[in-house]
Design an enzyme around this catalytic site. Structure first.
Site: not given
Ligand code: UT7
Length: 355
Positions: A116, A282, A312
């Site tokens: 990134c 980014h 992204n």
């Molecule tokens: O450029 C590279 C650098 N990358 C980043 O900067 C990414 C940084 N992180 C993020 O942007 C966020 O952490 C994400 C968008 C990846 C995820 O959002 P979050 O609010 O942190 O969600 P989470 O990972 O804590 O997941 C919450 C829930 C989980 O379910 P449970 O365990 O609460 O039942 C996941 O399994 O959302 C679930 N989940 C999804 N549900 C529907 C994860 N991915 C998905 C999905 N659709 N695509």
């Protein structure tokens, strides 16, 4: 000593638009989840067998070269930043040279592997070459084809919904105009969490880092006298051949490191956030950009986001967004532009550019 200016900028994204609804046909996800958590509505995917990271980069490069008022033959150094190269080796730098039809060899090609923050790192490297007088027309490209290497099953949904394909490019030249061009870049890295945002297999690690960390993983290596395979059947069967990401951990680090490094470049120049005409972060997550914007007290018109339309695109997000902003008339002569990135490694950095 001259400064380094952006003499030409271009971007290219594939025509194929893939919406959140399209992804819902392949995995258990929803448009609401994706938009709420990341801001993304759609992304572009390269046309398989017709487009690669190199060809997208070449299209962006051609526009940047034309806008710089030079010819391809004038390019004396190529820097190519990507995490999704066409080949394990050689890198995309030489493939881009060939794709552009540059046949002379009075040119060097360097590949940057900083994910990134690849564009910020690449800009800083180019800046040193230009300032030192070594090169006069450096072509810096950030390009990705993520769609070829992500998991379209529900298992990979936390990563897959975030990424898109695209490319951006700039031509960097020396300028004698005082106070113009790249004013400063600050680069950082911290390998502590290397595996938390990583594409681990195939690789030549043979499990070493996991063993050292006490989190031994069975990658399915055969017990042989020496050497071995960097891709095993088990890796494929168990889906270990896709990128993995601890999203919340990355998020937490990103929202602290972005403001830190932005203040670092501003302080270096004796400037403040109110001096920024345009901040191009980014594009990892709209929520990250918005939190950073709030922390820095930047108005909406000081920030350019486009993750909603492209997802992204890793090394390409900044040049794509900067180019879009420039095309929209948001980047004017004398403006102070701030670019900043954070990602896998972790690596992060920021630059200030006086346009
Ligand atoms: O450029 C590279 C650098 N990358 C980043 O900067 C990414 C940084 N992180 C993020 O942007 C966020 O952490 C994400 C968008 C990846 C995820 O959002 P979050 O609010 O942190 O969600 P989470 O990972 O804590 O997941 C919450 C829930 C989980 O379910 P449970 O365990 O609460 O039942 C996941 O399994 O959302 C679930 N989940 C999804 N549900 C529907 C994860 N991915 C998905 C999905 N659709 N695509």
């Amino acid at each position: 000593m001259p400064n380094t200016k952006i003499a030409g900028i271009g971007f290219y994204v594939p025509e194929q638009v893939v919406t959140n609804h399209d992804l819902m046909r392949h995995m258990d996800t929803t448009d609401e989840w994706i938009q709420e958590r990341s801001g993304i509505v759609e992304r572009r995917f390269a046309k398989r067998t017709e487009e690669t990271t190199t060809t997208l980069g070449a299209k962006a490069a051609e526009i940047a070269i034309q806008r710089a008022g030079i010819t391809k033959e004038d390019v004396d150094f190529i820097i190519f930043a990507t995490l999704s190269p066409d080949y394990f080796f050689p890198g995309c730098g030489v493939l881009l040279q060939r794709e552009l039809g540059i046949t002379h060899t009075e040119i060097g090609a360097l590949d940057i592997r900083n994910q990134c923050s690849g564009f910020v790192y690449g800009l800083s490297v180019a800046d040193q070459f230009v300032k030192s007088g070594m090169y006069k027309n450096v072509l810096l490209v950030g390009s990705e084809v993520h769609s070829m290497g992500i998991d379209f099953s529900t298992r990979g949904r936390n990563v897959t919904v975030l990424f898109g394909d695209g490319a951006g490019a700039v031509v960097l030249q020396p300028t004698e105009e005082k106070g113009k061009g790249v004013l400063v870049s600050k680069l950082h890295s911290d390998g502590t969490h290397a595996e938390q945002l990583a594409f681990i297999n195939p690789g030549c690690h043979a499990g070493y880092h996991f063993k050292k960390m006490g989190t031994e993983v069975d990658f399915g290596y055969e017990d042989v006298e020496f050497g071995g395979l960097f891709l095993t059947q088990k890796m494929m069967d168990d889906g270990m051949i896709f990128p993995n990401m601890d999203g919340p951990l990355v998020f937490k680090h990103a929202v602290t490191k972005f403001p830190e490094v932005i203040m670092e470049v501003l302080n270096d120049q004796g400037l403040s956030t109110s001096d920024i005409n345009l901040f191009v972060p980014h594009q990892a997550n709209l929520r990250i950009s918005q939190l950073v914007q709030r922390q820095l007290h930047l108005r909406d018109d000081q920030v350019w986001n486009n993750i909603q339309r492209y997802g992204n695109t890793t090394a390409a997000t900044i040049p794509i967004a900067l180019c879009e902003a420039w095309e929209a008339g948001k980047v004017k002569d004398g403006d102070l532009i701030c670019i900043a990135a954070f990602g896998s490694g972790f690596t992060w950095g920021a630059s200030l550019i006086r346009w």
